[in-house]
Design an enzyme around this catalytic site. Structure first.
Site, PDB file in Angstrom:
ATOM      1  N   LYS A 162      31.770   6.824  61.918  1.00 35.42           N
ATOM      2  CA  LYS A 162      32.943   6.431  61.132  1.00 35.42           C
ATOM      3  C   LYS A 162      33.650   5.254  61.802  1.00 35.42           C
ATOM      4  CE  LYS A 162      33.087   9.582  57.769  1.00 35.42           C
ATOM      5  NZ  LYS A 162      33.137   9.236  56.335  1.00 35.42           N
ATOM      6  N   ASP A 190      30.046   4.156  58.297  1.00 36.94           N
ATOM      7  CA  ASP A 190      30.890   4.370  57.116  1.00 36.94           C
ATOM      8  C   ASP A 190      32.305   3.861  57.406  1.00 36.94           C
ATOM      9  OD1 ASP A 190      32.151   5.182  54.830  1.00 36.94           O
ATOM     10  OD2 ASP A 190      31.663   7.318  55.029  1.00 36.94           O
ATOM     11  N   GLU A 216      28.400   2.129  54.585  1.00 33.22           N
ATOM     12  CA  GLU A 216      28.981   2.789  53.435  1.00 33.22           C
ATOM     13  C   GLU A 216      30.401   2.289  53.174  1.00 33.22           C
ATOM     14  OE1 GLU A 216      27.951   6.997  54.098  1.00 33.22           O
ATOM     15  OE2 GLU A 216      29.533   7.409  52.660  1.00 33.22           O
ATOM     16  N   ASP A 241      30.401   4.661  48.054  1.00 38.38           N
ATOM     17  CA  ASP A 241      30.798   6.081  48.070  1.00 38.38           C
ATOM     18  C   ASP A 241      32.048   6.278  47.210  1.00 38.38           C
ATOM     19  OD1 ASP A 241      31.474   8.688  48.576  1.00 38.38           O
ATOM     20  OD2 ASP A 241      31.649   8.503  50.740  1.00 38.38           O
ATOM     21  N   LYS A 265      28.275  12.718  45.510  1.00 36.83           N
ATOM     22  CA  LYS A 265      28.878  13.937  46.066  1.00 36.83           C
ATOM     23  C   LYS A 265      29.231  14.843  44.897  1.00 36.83           C
ATOM     24  CE  LYS A 265      30.805  11.777  50.176  1.00 36.83           C
ATOM     25  NZ  LYS A 265      32.002  11.188  50.806  1.00 36.83           N
TER      26      LYS A 265
HETATM   27 MG    MG Z   1      31.577   7.987  52.891  1.00 37.36          MG
END
Ligand code: MG
Length: 363
Positions: A162, A190, A216, A241, A265
């Site tokens: 992240k 991401d 991402e 995303d 998701k």
């Molecule tokens: Mg993500």
């Protein structure tokens, strides 16, 4: 078969350590468990992990939507007729994707149990293992490198790093992790919307030498032009995303050629029935697929894992949120993990045998 009742529970699950992404820090995942009961004694389970900043839902609005909008539609219906039910549910209230995903998951659980098939088989595949990455939240570069080594020693071959708070520090984060784990481990990054398009291009170009598999959501969710600009100006594949919730978003993205990969998701799209539509659009447009999660326990992850196993076009798997949580809501059954391989249960439906009743509070 008819649905006779719908029960809703709150499950508060602490993270093992505070989990920071560019959108904020979480110490607890407050999830909603939905139980759908039928007149034949078959019961279905589903889970919602709402996110104020991503799905626009709070815990309270999720509970309200299930109890006041969806339950009146569900009671009296045949649970097998999922498309008919969702035609009504989708018209009852806009959004509320994680609430819808929990209901969708419980209905698929019932369908699997009623046909005596595990959900992956009901969805068309006998594949029952998938390989996942593991996510490392934002910390100092050296702390992230330490976590990376720990996870690689546990058997993970792919790490999701992240970033998105500060471009210069973000470069240091990726560098520290790459130097710590060596060249054989896959690194995904991401940014959770944290960069401007120009910052994203500069930062991604700087981290390309550390062999990054994909980046991402580099830019804010609403900026498809910005995402397309980034994609055009870097070599690393770009995954969308937060920009992609449902099939309408997916269609807009492929028309704009704004990303190389779509991250599906269940919590963002409203469940398996909608995820199947996104997968069809991506396949037709030759866009790759990733599957991800929010803060689901093993219950919600098991639903996503069945969908993933049944769709081999999903080439990037990020189903790890339950591994970051302290308490386990599923005490028997559900998807398991050995090193980085998740194995699906083979019993009918989702294959959830027992939930930790002491964690669930009926609401
Ligand atoms: Mg993500």
């Amino acid at each position: 078969m008819k649905i006779v009742d719908v029960k809703v529970f709150l499950a508060e699950l602490e993270y093992i350590e505070p989990f920071t992404i560019a959108l904020g820090t979480s110490t607890i995942s407050r999830n909603i468990v939905v139980k759908i009961l039928t007149d034949e004694g078959i019961v279905g389970w589903g889970e919602a992990s709402p996110s104020r900043k991503i799905t626009g839902e709070t815990v309270e609005s999720t509970i309200y939507a299930v109890k006041n909008y969806f339950k009146p539609i569900l009671v009296g219906k045949d649970p097998i007729c999922i498309n008919d039910i969702f035609k009504e549910i989708d018209q009852s209230i806009e959004g509320h994707s994680s609430a819808k995903a929990a209901v969708d998951m419980a209905l698929y659980d019932i369908a699997g149990k009623s046909f005596n098939l595990p959900l992956n088989k009901l969805l068309g595949s006998s594949r029952n293992t998938i390989v996942t990455d593991i996510t490392i939240g934002i910390k100092s570069p050296s702390e992230m490198a330490k976590s990376a080594v720990k996870f690689v020693n546990r058997g993970f071959r792919s790490l999701k790093i992240k970033v998105g708070i500060d471009p210069l520090e973000d470069i240091e984060r990726v560098k520290a992790v790459r130097n710590a784990v060596g060249e054989k481990v896959t690194i995904r990054v991401d940014a959770n919307q944290g960069w401007t398009p120009k910052q994203a291009v500069k930062t991604i170009k700087a981290i390309e030498k550390y062999d990054v598999e994909l980046v991402e959501q580099p830019v804010p969710w609403w900026d498809l032009d910005g995402m397309g600009f980034v994609r055009e100006n870097v070599n690393t594949p770009i995954a969308a995303d937060e920009s992609i919730h449902n099939s309408f978003d997916a269609l807009r993205l492929v028309k704009n050629k704004a990303a190389d990969i779509i991250n599906i998701k269940l919590m963002k799209c409203g469940g398996v029935h909608e995820a199947l539509k996104i997968a069809s659009i991506a396949a037709a447009a030759d866009v790759e697929l990733m599957i991800g999660c929010m803060g689901e326990s093993t219950l919600g992850i098991t639903g996503a894992a069945h969908f993933t196993a049944a769709n081999e076009s999903i080439t990037y798997v990020d189903l790890d949120s339950d591994l970051l949580l302290k308490n386990n809501l599923v005490v028997d059954g559900g998807v398991t993990i050995k090193k980085d391989v998740r194995s699906l249960p083979t019993s009918p439906g989702l294959g959830i045998e027992k939930l930790a009743q002491d964690i669930m509070k009926e609401v």
